[in-house]
Design a protein around this motif. Structure first.
Motif, PDB file in Angstrom:
ATOM      1  N   ALA A  26     -13.607  -6.831 -23.215  1.00  0.00           N
ATOM      2  CA  ALA A  26     -13.318  -5.399 -23.307  1.00  0.00           C
ATOM      3  C   ALA A  26     -11.992  -5.068 -22.629  1.00  0.00           C
ATOM      4  O   ALA A  26     -11.236  -4.217 -23.079  1.00  0.00           O
ATOM      5  CB  ALA A  26     -14.449  -4.601 -22.670  1.00  0.00           C
ATOM      6  N   GLU A  27     -11.717  -5.800 -21.554  1.00  0.00           N
ATOM      7  CA  GLU A  27     -10.472  -5.550 -20.820  1.00  0.00           C
ATOM      8  C   GLU A  27      -9.239  -5.859 -21.638  1.00  0.00           C
ATOM      9  O   GLU A  27      -8.167  -5.356 -21.346  1.00  0.00           O
ATOM     10  CB  GLU A  27     -10.436  -6.442 -19.569  1.00  0.00           C
ATOM     11  N   ARG A 179     -16.080 -13.998 -21.801  1.00  0.00           N
ATOM     12  CA  ARG A 179     -14.667 -13.878 -22.179  1.00  0.00           C
ATOM     13  C   ARG A 179     -13.794 -13.651 -20.953  1.00  0.00           C
ATOM     14  O   ARG A 179     -12.688 -14.175 -20.854  1.00  0.00           O
ATOM     15  CB  ARG A 179     -14.492 -12.731 -23.171  1.00  0.00           C
ATOM     16  N   VAL A 180     -14.275 -12.840 -20.007  1.00  0.00           N
ATOM     17  CA  VAL A 180     -13.517 -12.599 -18.773  1.00  0.00           C
ATOM     18  C   VAL A 180     -13.346 -13.923 -18.014  1.00  0.00           C
ATOM     19  O   VAL A 180     -12.257 -14.264 -17.564  1.00  0.00           O
ATOM     20  CB  VAL A 180     -14.231 -11.552 -17.879  1.00  0.00           C
ATOM     21  N   VAL A 181     -14.427 -14.680 -17.926  1.00  0.00           N
ATOM     22  CA  VAL A 181     -14.428 -15.937 -17.173  1.00  0.00           C
ATOM     23  C   VAL A 181     -13.530 -16.994 -17.821  1.00  0.00           C
ATOM     24  O   VAL A 181     -12.849 -17.746 -17.129  1.00  0.00           O
ATOM     25  CB  VAL A 181     -15.872 -16.481 -17.037  1.00  0.00           C
ATOM     26  N   SER A 182     -13.529 -17.041 -19.146  1.00  0.00           N
ATOM     27  CA  SER A 182     -12.750 -18.096 -19.806  1.00  0.00           C
ATOM     28  C   SER A 182     -11.379 -17.587 -20.254  1.00  0.00           C
ATOM     29  O   SER A 182     -10.371 -17.908 -19.634  1.00  0.00           O
ATOM     30  CB  SER A 182     -13.539 -18.687 -20.978  1.00  0.00           C
TER      31      SER A 182
ATOM     32  N   THR B  57     -16.341  -4.643 -16.070  1.00  0.00           N
ATOM     33  CA  THR B  57     -16.892  -5.934 -15.654  1.00  0.00           C
ATOM     34  C   THR B  57     -18.079  -5.734 -14.712  1.00  0.00           C
ATOM     35  O   THR B  57     -19.112  -6.383 -14.855  1.00  0.00           O
ATOM     36  CB  THR B  57     -15.802  -6.807 -15.001  1.00  0.00           C
ATOM     37  N   ALA B  58     -17.938  -4.791 -13.765  1.00  0.00           N
ATOM     38  CA  ALA B  58     -19.027  -4.505 -12.824  1.00  0.00           C
ATOM     39  C   ALA B  58     -20.282  -4.060 -13.578  1.00  0.00           C
ATOM     40  O   ALA B  58     -21.396  -4.509 -13.287  1.00  0.00           O
ATOM     41  CB  ALA B  58     -18.593  -3.424 -11.840  1.00  0.00           C
TER      42      ALA B  58
END
Lengths: 270, 83
Positions: A26-27, A179-182, B57-58
């Motif tokens: 999403a970011e 997705r954030v992690v990778s 994210t939170a």
């Protein structure tokens, strides 16, 4: 970067579907509301939620960081710290020269940023998911496939439904975190990552395929073409692909997104 | 106080996977009138990463941890703090 337009019953669904189609966190997506459903009589909603979304261009990243506040000044130190303190990533980091590091996730020019190998993103996502299901005390098998820049990860096992949730909501959130992690952590801007748990997405896909098959049978029987409800491109592709192998009908799409629809008609001479 | 063992492990894993300083991640459970609050502390510069743009994210981490808490049979909430 291309925009996709998504129509759904609710704004929440439209946004989730847009992220799904883009395959990024999403970011890293830019979502604009085109149309909101309006409350009608008796609390019913009239109209549909329409959003336009695209992968956030890297050049606007700098400005989006600003609203996170308070961390910019520390970036230099943190970067140094990351390579020192994360030995398990050290190997991957070394694939890129030190000069590349600043281009990592703040790269203003996308073309100059070295491409993160798709297998590196896949490995990071797999490691994360394996660890997550182990932490949740669930025995799960994580499988993945790569097709160009598309990464599909499927988690198999029993009792995984708690990570699917109602209408796949928890799964969407799990996918976003993955997705954030990778992708995001590694500064990857090219891959599209999708996560399935317990075959949920596959079953939805199968259901749409069965629906398409049923429509095809009707069309063959009556000879009258059927215009389906507007669908996003991913769903239209499922319909086209399913019916491509069915004799006696042909499909094409008509109209512009978000109202683009598949038309199923009898094949000439059938 | 009931224990949120699975939820705590899941939270710990997710946050460690996101931050730059995984060694600084601490999760502590506190009882707030029957609801277990999992307080997660991260290194100074890592809070923004864990919270994400517009708290996205939170929000996602909370949802996943709550889902995991079903296995513990308890209700949990997550608070994000920095050192």
């Amino acid at each position: 970067m291309e925009w996709v337009t998504i129509t759904a019953a609710t704004m929440e669904d439209a946004k989730a579907m847009a992220l799904d189609q883009l395959g990024v966190a999403a970011e890293d997506a830019e979502i604009e509301v085109v149309e909101e459903p309006k409350p009608g009589l008796f609390g019913r909603m009239r109209g549909e939620a329409v959003v336009r979304a695209r992968v956030r261009p890297t050049s606007t990243r700098e400005s989006t960081r600003r609203d996170r506040g308070g961390e910019r000044s520390e970036r230099g130190d943190r970067r140094g710290g990351r390579t020192r303190q994360r030995p398990r990533n050290g190997e991957r980091r070394r694939e890129r020269g030190p000069s590349d590091r600043s281009a990592d996730d703040e790269a203003p020019r996308r073309e100059d940023a070295p491409k993160v190998p798709v297998t590196t993103v896949r490995d990071a996502a797999t490691t994360f998911l394996e660890g997550l299901f182990a932490a949740a005390d669930l025995s799960a098998r994580v499988e993945s496939s790569i097709d160009g820049d598309d990464i599909e990860i499927a988690v198999h096992g029993d009792q995984l439904t708690m990570f699917v949730g109602a209408r796949g909501m928890t799964l969407t959130q799990l996918q976003d975190i993955t997705r954030v992690v990778s992708q995001r952590r590694l500064g990857d801007h090219d891959t599209r990552l999708r996560v399935d748990v317990g075959g949920y997405r596959q079953r939805r896909k199968d259901a749409l395929g069965r629906f398409a098959q049923k429509v095809a049978n009707d069309v063959m029987e009556t000879g009258t073409p059927r215009i389906l409800e507007p669908m996003n491109s991913a769903d239209r592709k499922i319909v086209h692909d399913t019916l491509a192998t069915v004799e006696g009908v042909v499909t094409h799409s008509e109209g512009d997104d978000p109202f683009r629809r598949v038309v199923v008609s009898r094949a000439p001479g059938a | 106080m009931a224990e949120a063992t699975v939820a705590t492990k899941v939270l710990d894993h997710i946050v460690r996977s996101i931050v730059d300083n995984p060694d600084s991640v601490r999760v502590e459970a506190v009882d707030d009138d029957g609801v277990i609050i999992l307080e997660v502390r991260v290194a100074d510069g890592d809070l923004g990463r864990v919270i994400g743009r517009r708290g996205r994210t939170a929000q996602n981490i909370r949802a996943l941890v709550r889902a995991a808490a079903e296995k513990d049979g308890v209700e949990v909430d997550v608070d994000f703090l920095d050192d």
